[in-house]
Write an enzyme that holds these catalytic residues in place. Structure first.
Site, PDB file in Angstrom:
ATOM      1  N   ASP A 170      -2.369  -3.795   0.617  1.00  0.00           N
ATOM      2  CA  ASP A 170      -1.278  -3.695   1.577  1.00  0.00           C
ATOM      3  C   ASP A 170      -1.051  -2.201   1.856  1.00  0.00           C
ATOM      4  O   ASP A 170      -1.727  -1.331   1.285  1.00  0.00           O
ATOM      5  CB  ASP A 170      -0.009  -4.417   1.077  1.00  0.00           C
TER       6      ASP A 170
HETATM    7  C1  BGC Z   1       3.276  -5.321   5.195  1.00  0.00           C
HETATM    8  C2  BGC Z   1       2.107  -6.170   5.622  1.00  0.00           C
HETATM    9  C3  BGC Z   1       1.542  -5.655   6.925  1.00  0.00           C
HETATM   10  C4  BGC Z   1       1.168  -4.193   6.748  1.00  0.00           C
HETATM   11  C5  BGC Z   1       0.554  -3.586   7.992  1.00  0.00           C
HETATM   12  C6  BGC Z   1       2.960  -3.839   5.224  1.00  0.00           C
HETATM   13  O1  BGC Z   1       4.098  -3.075   5.041  1.00  0.00           O
HETATM   14  O2  BGC Z   1       3.664  -5.708   3.902  1.00  0.00           O
HETATM   15  O3  BGC Z   1       2.516  -7.498   5.749  1.00  0.00           O
HETATM   16  O4  BGC Z   1       0.441  -6.411   7.304  1.00  0.00           O
HETATM   17  O5  BGC Z   1       2.338  -3.469   6.432  1.00  0.00           O
HETATM   18  O6  BGC Z   1       1.458  -3.439   9.010  1.00  0.00           O
END
Ligand code: BGC
Length: 719
Positions: free
Chosen positions: A262
């Site tokens: 993530d």
């Molecule tokens: C979130 C994800 C997301 C990623 C990219 C993160 O902060 O937890 O769900 O896909 O950002 O935007």
């Protein structure tokens, strides 16, 4: 030399291994690095050097093509970049939030929504979608419950499959596709106290039986990529967790797609106190099996060095790079790296997509209360007072994670009502207060209420009150909205509450105060029109809750599939200290405000004549159970018929009920249908004390039911 254009006869593996042979160590690391525009690096230069393999959250189509041209035309090997975005419930045409869509219990609808979303996103350059999010969510304080399908493993698994098949099933005229990414692996929704990013500590039994099935379902549906989660799980951060990534995901489930961290969750291993610095964070994650560092802070700076000094075998990078190149190959990126700028506008906000958004909005709505059949509004309601802070909202109707949605393209409820009301009707409006401010104009509200035949009260949360890092400790109506509710109720006029929100709310007083309450969620671009159709009876609401509504925050976590305990409230209790001691509160009921699976209709459905056609089944057999469902009301409608079971006595304790099936049927007034469920005994399997999967002989109860609380009960046994 650039790679030659691939024709369909060339095998992915041959193509990718030929490319791999020619890559330097830095270029290999490059494929394992993803960056957004906030990264403090010279992106264009890195693209030229082949040191970035994918872009994150780049939404401007012209910029996407510009960067793609640099990667393809100006880098040594010309490998195209993937463009990853979060298309959570629509790209420009925004659909209801996933929690709302799940309330439709309609996997076909969700698959269609996924295809329509991805058609828009792909036309505008997205080739990797960071969805579906399938985290089991049993804590409505957690803002990300909005992105999930709610609390149930079986239902979430069905939804996971539908999302993946929809996202990955679409291809454009050139055969280009988008990869889905199931997230956030694993158990991110188990965050303690509903605070985002918080620690998760749970038994392996609960993990495997309740939290993992939806990710597994996505893998079985062929999802091409998976994202790790921010949380630590039983002491090990999920982003550096070989048990999750190697043992379960790769070995047990056979997942061979790409694993991405993530957002900077590799770097965050330092904050977790799990790595001293970015180098150690990179080491731990790459050895645990993470292919791509989203935001690159660890891999970009340290991975090559770790290989050179011998801490990480280069073969690990080779395997990751083969997976990443293979993904680009499967998506058609080597052949068609660019989006067609001239085709974008024709792909967005198309009438068919918008009418799908409207249908999705109405199918997601849940009728929570409808005393004296106040809804649908009849022609006698000539003067309607539209009161409440959500009446003139646009962005709030779209909900969280709708970056490309444009508030200006969303109609307000006031505009939609004005357009939909029959001629001769009059709409009087008074917002009364803002969503969460300290203002309250009771005089205007009372005056509007006094003039009206019926009051429509538009209340709830704004779009920024749910979603990532937007948890709430208090699940009431924000601001002074409850005072508004009281004032409106005091007018003595009939009140229809329309609740716009991104999570279950604890609003018992609201429910008591209004005779009718429609849960509209954050319903997307066409939410307001959808509400009008339901209010005016053009569509009969049929949605049912997929997450329990608590009465108060103190009940959380509150979910239908709980354990019975040794002192359940429904028993006499054990007499201790001269009084019955039960598993309950002194100052709150055990029952939720609305149970899982609950939702009303403008018509009524009678359940009768449950037949367990196979009262004794073997472990290899099939349970067959059926019931008669009759539409006893006067309108055609859909009913979501649910199948629950309970294992009465087990080698380990089992939940009081477990959803094992559902069917959405449509019946005309007076029409009856026998709804038949066939359930293989294998779906009664659970983990024994040693965590081995067993189908245990013994007695079971079975319900065919309109929700998790009610229904017809029968028995069967596994012999
Ligand atoms: C979130 C994800 C997301 C990623 C990219 C993160 O902060 O937890 O769900 O896909 O950002 O935007």
């Amino acid at each position: 030399m650039k790679p030659t254009i691939v024709n369909s006869a060339q095998k992915k593996t041959e193509f990718c291994s030929a490319l791999l042979q020619r890559m330097t160590l830095d270029e290999k690391v490059g494929q394992m690095v993803q960056s957004d525009l906030t990264w403090k690096q010279d992106l264009q230069q890195l693209l030229r050097e082949g040191r970035i393999g994918s872009l994150l959250s780049v939404r401007d189509p012209l910029l996407i093509n510009k960067y793609q041209h640099i990667a393809v035309d100006e880098s040594r090997l010309g490998i195209p970049v993937l463009v990853g975005n979060d298309i959570i419930h629509g790209y420009r045409s925004i659909f209801p939030i996933p929690l709302a869509l799940a309330s439709s219990w309609d996997t076909q609808l969700i698959e269609t929504v996924a295809r329509a979303s991805i058609a828009e996103a792909l036309a505008a350059g997205t080739t990797w979608n960071f969805a579906p999010m399938v985290d089991i969510s049993r804590d409505p304080r957690w803002g990300r419950i909005a992105e999930s399908a709610g609390e149930d493993p079986y239902l979430n698994s069905q939804m996971a499959r539908a999302w993946v098949e929809g996202y990955e099933g679409f291809s454009d005229a050139d055969g280009r596709r988008v990869a889905a990414c199931v997230k956030h692996y694993a158990a991110y929704g188990g965050a303690e106290a509903g605070k985002d990013y918080n620690t998760v500590d749970m038994s392996e039994r609960r993990l495997r039986e309740e939290y993992l099935p939806p990710y597994h379902a996505a893998v079985q549906a062929g999802v091409k990529t998976l994202m790790t989660s921010f949380n630590d799980l039983n002491g090990l951060p999920a982003t550096a967790n070989p048990f999750l990534l190697k043992q379960i995901l790769r070995q047990e489930w056979g997942f061979d797609g790409v694993i991405i961290s993530d957002y900077d969750s590799i770097g965050e291993l330092i904050q977790h106190g799990f790595a001293r610095d970015h180098k150690e964070a990179a080491l731990r994650s790459v050895l645990a099996g993470v292919d791509i560092d989203m935001m690159g802070n660890a891999y970009h700076f340290h991975l090559a060095e770790l290989v050179r000094e011998g801490s990480v075998p280069e073969s690990i990078l080779d395997e990751s790079v083969m997976r990443i190149l293979g993904l680009k190959f499967e998506l058609g990126l080597f052949e068609h790296p660019y989006l067609k700028e001239e085709a974008i506008s024709g792909a967005l906000m198309q009438p068919a997509t918008l009418s799908l958004a409207e249908k999705a909005a109405t199918e997601s709505m849940v009728l929570l209360k409808n005393e004296a059949q106040l809804l649908p509004l009849t022609a006698s309601a000539k003067k309607i007072a539209l009161i409440g802070p959500l009446a003139e909202e646009r962005a709030s109707l779209m909900g969280c994670w709708s970056f490309n949605g444009r508030p200006a393209e969303v109609e307000t409820l006031q505009e939609a009502l004005q357009r939909n009301l029959p001629t001769g009707s009059q709409l009087i409006t008074a917002p009364g207060c803002t969503i969460d401010g300290n203002d309250l104009d009771l005089a205007a509200v009372t005056s509007a209420a006094n003039q009206a035949d019926v009051i429509v009260l538009a209340i709830g949360e704004r779009e920024t009150m749910s979603g990532e890092a937007h948890s709430r400790a208090h699940l009431n109506l924000p601001g002074r909205q409850l005072e508004l509710v009281r004032a409106v109720a005091a007018s003595g006029k009939p009140v229809v509450g329309i609740l716009f929100c991104g999570r279950p709310l604890a609003v018992p007083e609201l429910v008591e105060s209004v005779p009718a309450l429609l849960l509209a969620w954050h319903g997307g671009t066409r939410a307001a029109q959808g509400v009008c159709e339901v209010l005016l009876g053009k569509v009969n609401p049929a949605g049912k809750l997929t997450a329990t509504f608590p009465r108060s925050e103190g009940q959380i976590p509150v979910y239908y599939a709980h354990k019975r305990t040794g002192r359940p409230v429904e028993s006499v209790g054990t007499i201790q200290f001269n009084e019955a001691h039960r598993s309950a509160y002194l100052d709150e009921k055990n029952e939720p405000l609305f149970p899982f699976g609950y939702g009303l209709s403008y018509t009524q459905f009678a359940y009768s004549d449950l037949q367990v056609e196979t009262p004794r089944i073997t472990a290899g057999g099939m349970l067959k159970v059926s019931a008669q469902i009759e539409n006893t009301g006067s309108l055609t409608s859909r009913e979501i018929v649910q199948l629950y079971i309970r294992d009465c006595v087990g080698v380990v304790t089992r939940p009081v009920k477990e959803l094992k099936g559902f069917q959405k049927i449509e019946l005309k007034p007076g029409e009856k249908r026998r709804v038949v469920f066939e359930l293989p005994a294998s779906s009664l399997a659970f983990l024994d004390a040693e965590l081995h999967s067993i189908i245990e002989p013994g007695e079971f109860e079975v319900w065919i039911a309109p929700n998790s609380r009610d229904g017809l009960k029968g028995e069967f046994s596994v012999i």
